[in-house]
Write an enzyme that holds these catalytic residues in place. Structure first.
Site, PDB file in Angstrom:
ATOM      1  N   HIS A  34      23.776  60.949 -61.597  1.00 20.71           N
ATOM      2  CA  HIS A  34      24.357  60.664 -62.978  1.00 20.71           C
ATOM      3  C   HIS A  34      23.963  61.859 -63.861  1.00 20.71           C
ATOM      4  CE1 HIS A  34      25.452  56.335 -63.011  1.00 20.71           C
ATOM      5  NE2 HIS A  34      23.663  56.448 -62.003  1.00 20.71           N
ATOM      6  N   GLU A  99      19.001  59.758 -61.630  1.00 20.19           N
ATOM      7  CA  GLU A  99      19.303  60.530 -63.559  1.00 20.19           C
ATOM      8  C   GLU A  99      19.141  62.343 -62.873  1.00 20.19           C
ATOM      9  OE1 GLU A  99      20.866  59.643 -65.457  1.00 20.19           O
ATOM     10  OE2 GLU A  99      21.593  57.274 -65.835  1.00 20.19           O
ATOM     11  N   ASP A 151      29.885  61.828 -66.146  1.00 22.63           N
ATOM     12  CA  ASP A 151      28.970  62.854 -65.715  1.00 22.63           C
ATOM     13  C   ASP A 151      29.229  62.273 -64.513  1.00 22.63           C
ATOM     14  OD1 ASP A 151      28.379  60.010 -66.155  1.00 22.63           O
ATOM     15  OD2 ASP A 151      26.566  59.913 -65.416  1.00 22.63           O
TER      16      ASP A 151
END
Length: 253
Positions: A34, A99, A151
């Site tokens: 992500h 992330e 993303d």
């Protein structure tokens, strides 16, 4: 979540309260990447570690390449949301989430930092080796939720990661002319295209109608595998690259 020893030895630990148990003791065999989509890394990390947010990931990589582990890999992080891959809908139970700090499309899709990508590569290599994650199950958030997510975006260097043994990749066919399909088209050729997308893993209905769902899957595919042009139109380059990927999939004995 209380303090724990990191699975990735180079990571610092900052526990997030947002987690649960993997369904039926599911072992992770997917890795989902992500971007944070927030103005600063600090704000993004705070959000992932705040109970109010109801979101989390296993790892967070800031622009300087510092890796923070928020949850042990044995825990079910809340990073995938409503998503699907190869018919499986509880992606949170099946995956490990990373992330990567980057403000994303709303900020003009700035490039990822070189040192940051180097850290992402080292982290992915370690996670993949320890969990025996197949190359074709290293995916973008947009792959598993194409109607909702973009993303980590077309600026993310999937080809570079593949050179380092991470993810499934083929050299994309060059963008050019030739026949194409787009939203509103219908018929057997569209059905064949949808079949190819579904075989690779995308959640599309194989009905011969090139609808918004199919266009979103094409955009997600392009972001990951043919980033030169992301427009949701299935041109010869897109279809040819998808065919090459399907041909390159490992066969099951």
């Amino acid at each position: 979540m209380s303090e724990f020893d990191p699975d990735y030895k180079s990571a610092r630990v900052r526990p997030s309260p947002n987690c649960g148990e993997r369904k039926d003791g599911r072992k992770p065999d997917m890795l989902i990447l992500h971007y944070t989509g927030m103005p600063t890394a600090e704000a993004a990390l705070d959000w992932l570690c705040t109970e109010q947010s109801q979101v989390s990931s296993h790892y967070f990589v800031d622009e300087a390449g510092t890796v923070t582990q928020l949850l042990p890999e044995s825990a079910r992080a809340w990073h995938a949301g409503k998503s699907c891959w190869k018919g499986e809908t509880d992606i949170n139970s099946a995956s490990i989430g990373i992330e990567i700090a980057n403000p994303g499309h709303e900020a003009g899709s700035p490039p990822f930092e070189t040192v940051q990508i180097q850290s992402v590569i080292a982290l992915c290599q370690d996670v993949i080796e320890r969990n025996a994650i197949p190359a074709e199950r290293v995916l973008a958030h947009s792959d598993i939720a194409p109607m909702r997510k973009q993303d980590p975006g077309e600026k993310f260097p999937w080809g570079l990661l593949h050179q380092e043994g991470i993810g499934h990749w083929v050299e994309p066919l060059p963008v050019g002319g030739g026949r194409f399909f787009q939203e509103g088209d219908a018929g057997q050729p569209v059905e064949a295209l949808q079949t190819m997308l579904a075989l690779y893993g995308y959640a599309v209905l194989v009905d011969g109608a090139f609808n918004a769902e199919t266009a979103a899957a094409i955009r997600a595919f392009q972001r990951h595998f043919r980033p030169e042009r992301v427009d949701g139109i299935a041109d010869a380059s897109t279809i040819g690259t998808l065919h090459k990927l399907l041909t390159a999939l490992p066969t099951v004995a």
